[in-house]
Design an enzyme around this catalytic site. Structure first.
Site, PDB file in Angstrom:
ATOM      1  N   TYR A 162      28.333  93.118 113.879  1.00  0.00           N
ATOM      2  CA  TYR A 162      28.967  94.115 114.742  1.00  0.00           C
ATOM      3  C   TYR A 162      28.624  93.958 116.225  1.00  0.00           C
ATOM      4  O   TYR A 162      28.999  94.810 117.027  1.00  0.00           O
ATOM      5  CB  TYR A 162      28.563  95.522 114.296  1.00  0.00           C
ATOM      6  CG  TYR A 162      29.216  95.944 113.004  1.00  0.00           C
ATOM      7  CD1 TYR A 162      29.012  95.224 111.844  1.00  0.00           C
ATOM      8  CD2 TYR A 162      30.040  97.058 112.941  1.00  0.00           C
ATOM      9  CE1 TYR A 162      29.600  95.596 110.654  1.00  0.00           C
ATOM     10  CE2 TYR A 162      30.640  97.439 111.756  1.00  0.00           C
ATOM     11  CZ  TYR A 162      30.410  96.705 110.610  1.00  0.00           C
ATOM     12  OH  TYR A 162      31.007  97.079 109.441  1.00  0.00           O
ATOM     13  N   LYS A 229      22.225  91.031 100.995  1.00  0.00           N
ATOM     14  CA  LYS A 229      22.923  89.946 100.299  1.00  0.00           C
ATOM     15  C   LYS A 229      22.117  88.654 100.553  1.00  0.00           C
ATOM     16  O   LYS A 229      22.647  87.612 100.952  1.00  0.00           O
ATOM     17  CB  LYS A 229      24.367  89.871 100.863  1.00  0.00           C
ATOM     18  CG  LYS A 229      25.293  88.978 100.120  1.00  0.00           C
ATOM     19  CD  LYS A 229      25.689  89.487  98.757  1.00  0.00           C
ATOM     20  CE  LYS A 229      26.473  88.406  98.031  1.00  0.00           C
ATOM     21  NZ  LYS A 229      26.545  88.597  96.587  1.00  0.00           N
ATOM     22  N   ASP A 283      26.199  93.495  96.105  1.00  0.00           N
ATOM     23  CA  ASP A 283      27.290  93.633  95.127  1.00  0.00           C
ATOM     24  C   ASP A 283      26.818  94.380  93.888  1.00  0.00           C
ATOM     25  O   ASP A 283      27.512  95.242  93.350  1.00  0.00           O
ATOM     26  CB  ASP A 283      27.921  92.280  94.766  1.00  0.00           C
ATOM     27  CG  ASP A 283      26.918  91.159  94.624  1.00  0.00           C
ATOM     28  OD1 ASP A 283      25.763  91.343  95.042  1.00  0.00           O
ATOM     29  OD2 ASP A 283      27.275  90.096  94.087  1.00  0.00           O
ATOM     30  N   ASP A 307      28.108 100.040 106.127  1.00  0.00           N
ATOM     31  CA  ASP A 307      29.442 100.538 106.444  1.00  0.00           C
ATOM     32  C   ASP A 307      30.243 100.716 105.150  1.00  0.00           C
ATOM     33  O   ASP A 307      30.814 101.775 104.874  1.00  0.00           O
ATOM     34  CB  ASP A 307      30.125  99.512 107.371  1.00  0.00           C
ATOM     35  CG  ASP A 307      31.277 100.123 108.146  1.00  0.00           C
ATOM     36  OD1 ASP A 307      31.603 101.288 107.895  1.00  0.00           O
ATOM     37  OD2 ASP A 307      31.859  99.421 108.997  1.00  0.00           O
TER      38      ASP A 307
END
Ligand code: NAP
Length: 417
Positions: A162, A229, A283, A307
């Site tokens: 971002y 992740k 995930d 987010d």
């Protein structure tokens, strides 16, 4: 008193002061608000009405918020002139008065600002986006047991993908970066690829995880889960996980344990007074929160995961219309509705003001006015139980009575003791 060009500082009331990690809040704190664009004015009016009445009733007129309007978005352009989406005064006022609240803002299509919300976060270094997600009985939800989800998400707000460091496909700069990576680092990047840079630092990860653990301590939570992740993005997401564990050990080593400790030293039983630090791959976390939500309480995660997770969790308990949020630095707290400006409903007095009202509840808690915060929560529960709701809930609740945004706020106030 401070002087501004277009902001009128109230004659009455006092500035919130900061003493180390503590806020010093008088009985009449001056709190800046940004009404917001689109549905902003409607939901702000409703939220202000509920907050003022809760404070008045709870403290028998001894406490009162002195509201001070500050400007961003469309209204700032009207007040300050062309392209003045986020005037410097607005940033200064939030810095000076420490706590502020805002409605949703339109993302400008000109004026050199990518997003006003991102700009506010970056200019004020609001490094933690905090989103509590819990269920209010009776709110329509797509899952069978929405009441099992009760988490608070601490999302890193200033880093990750971002930061806006991107190189458009086909541009000179893009070619430069692409060639550098292909030739200097022997990568094999396809011609014409768009490039975005993912940045995660130890500094940014540490302060975020610290804030999440401090919250767990202050609110008697039993676990903090680092969501990442890192199996794929080892030096960014994986590093976030490692730095998170390191921060837990360094700053809270006496009260935190890992899942290895739990298994090897404590036979799977969390000792009283300890907080379990665990990590989950992003995930997997999405399905964990659907299938085993009771195992999670506080979540700390980088920007992009946070987010996605925040909105997915909000959907589980009834959607964004009812999801509150705050952006925090070490001392500044900017509380905000989490949905957008829903322009098609602007000035129709129709939408659900719940997100902004509950952000106000978070704000009252932040001020230490917990009794008034509780009063609003209880009144909201009673209002929903009575099935007096805005259109978004009414269309999914059989036997409900649909009311306008302002009437919903009045019903909440009526339901205060
Ligand atoms: P949005 O404004 O959140 O609206 C999308 C839909 O969500 C609405 O059409 C409505 O659904 C529902 N909704 C939103 N707020 C609601 C409320 N208070 N009560 C009931 N339902 C509500 O998203 P968007 O249309 O993608 O974005 C519009 C503008 O807002 C854009 O300029 C965007 O950049 C900006 N934005 C600002 C923020 C912020 O300031 N924090 C956040 C997100 C987006 P139905 O149509 O089903 O009734």
């Amino acid at each position: 008193m401070l002087k501004y060009k277009n902001i009128s500082v109230p004659d009455k009331g006092e500035k919130i002061e900061v003493d180390g990690a503590n806020l010093i809040v008088g009985d009449s704190p001056i709190i800046p608000f940004i009404e917001g664009d689109g549905i902003g004015p409607d939901i702000w009016k409703a939220a202000q009405f509920v907050l003022d009445n809760a404070v008045k009733k709870t403290y028998n007129n001894k406490r009162k918020i002195e509201w001070m309007e500050i400007y961003a978005g469309d209204k700032a352009v009207r007040v300050y002139g062309k392209n003045q989406w986020l005037p410097n005064e607005t940033i200064d006022a939030i810095k000076n008065f420490t706590v502020a609240i805002k409605g949703p803002l339109t993302t400008p299509i000109s004026g050199g600002i990518r997003s006003l919300n991102v700009a506010l976060r970056q200019k004020l270094d609001l490094f933690a986006s905090v989103r509590p997600i819990r269920y209010f009985t009776g709110v329509p939800s797509p899952v069978k047991r929405p009441q099992d989800l009760n988490v608070i998400i601490f999302r890193e707000n200033t880093e990750d993908l971002y930061t806006g460091i991107e190189f458009k496909s086909g541009t000179k700069d893009n070619n430069k970066v692409l060639n550098f990576l292909n030739y200097e680092f022997k990568k094999n990047i396809r011609d014409g690829s768009g490039i975005g840079i993912k940045l995660i630092s130890e500094f940014g990860s540490t302060r975020l995880v610290q804030k999440a653990i401090e919250y767990a301590i202050d609110n008697d939570k039993k676990s903090v889960t680092l969501v990442h992740k890192g199996n794929i993005m080892k030096y960014t997401e994986g590093a976030f996980r490692d730095w998170g564990y390191k921060a837990a050990k360094k700053f809270f080593g006496d009260i935190t344990i890992t899942e290895d400790d739990l298994r090897d030293k404590y036979k799977g039983v969390l000792p009283i007074g300890k907080i379990l630090i665990k990590d989950r791959i992003a995930d997997n976390m999405f399905q964990q929160l659907m299938l085993r939500p009771t195992e999670y309480e506080v979540i700390a995660t980088p920007n992009l995961n946070g987010d996605y997770l925040s909105d997915a969790c909000a959907a589980q308990v009834g959607g964004l219309g009812f999801a509150p949020g705050a952006n925090l630095s070490y001392s500044i707290g900017l509380f905000e509705a989490t949905h957008g400006t829903a322009p098609k409903y602007a000035d129709k007095d129709k939408v659900n003001p719940g997100s902004l009202i509950l952000s106000g509840v978070m704000m009252l808690e932040y001020l230490g006015w917990k009794e008034a915060a509780k009063e609003i929560e209880k009144a909201i529960k009673r209002t929903i139980k009575a099935k007096t709701v805005t259109y978004d809930f009414a269309r999914q609740m059989s036997g409900s009575k649909e009311v306008k945004c302002s009437v919903f706020a009045k019903e909440i106030v009526k339901n205060m003791k």
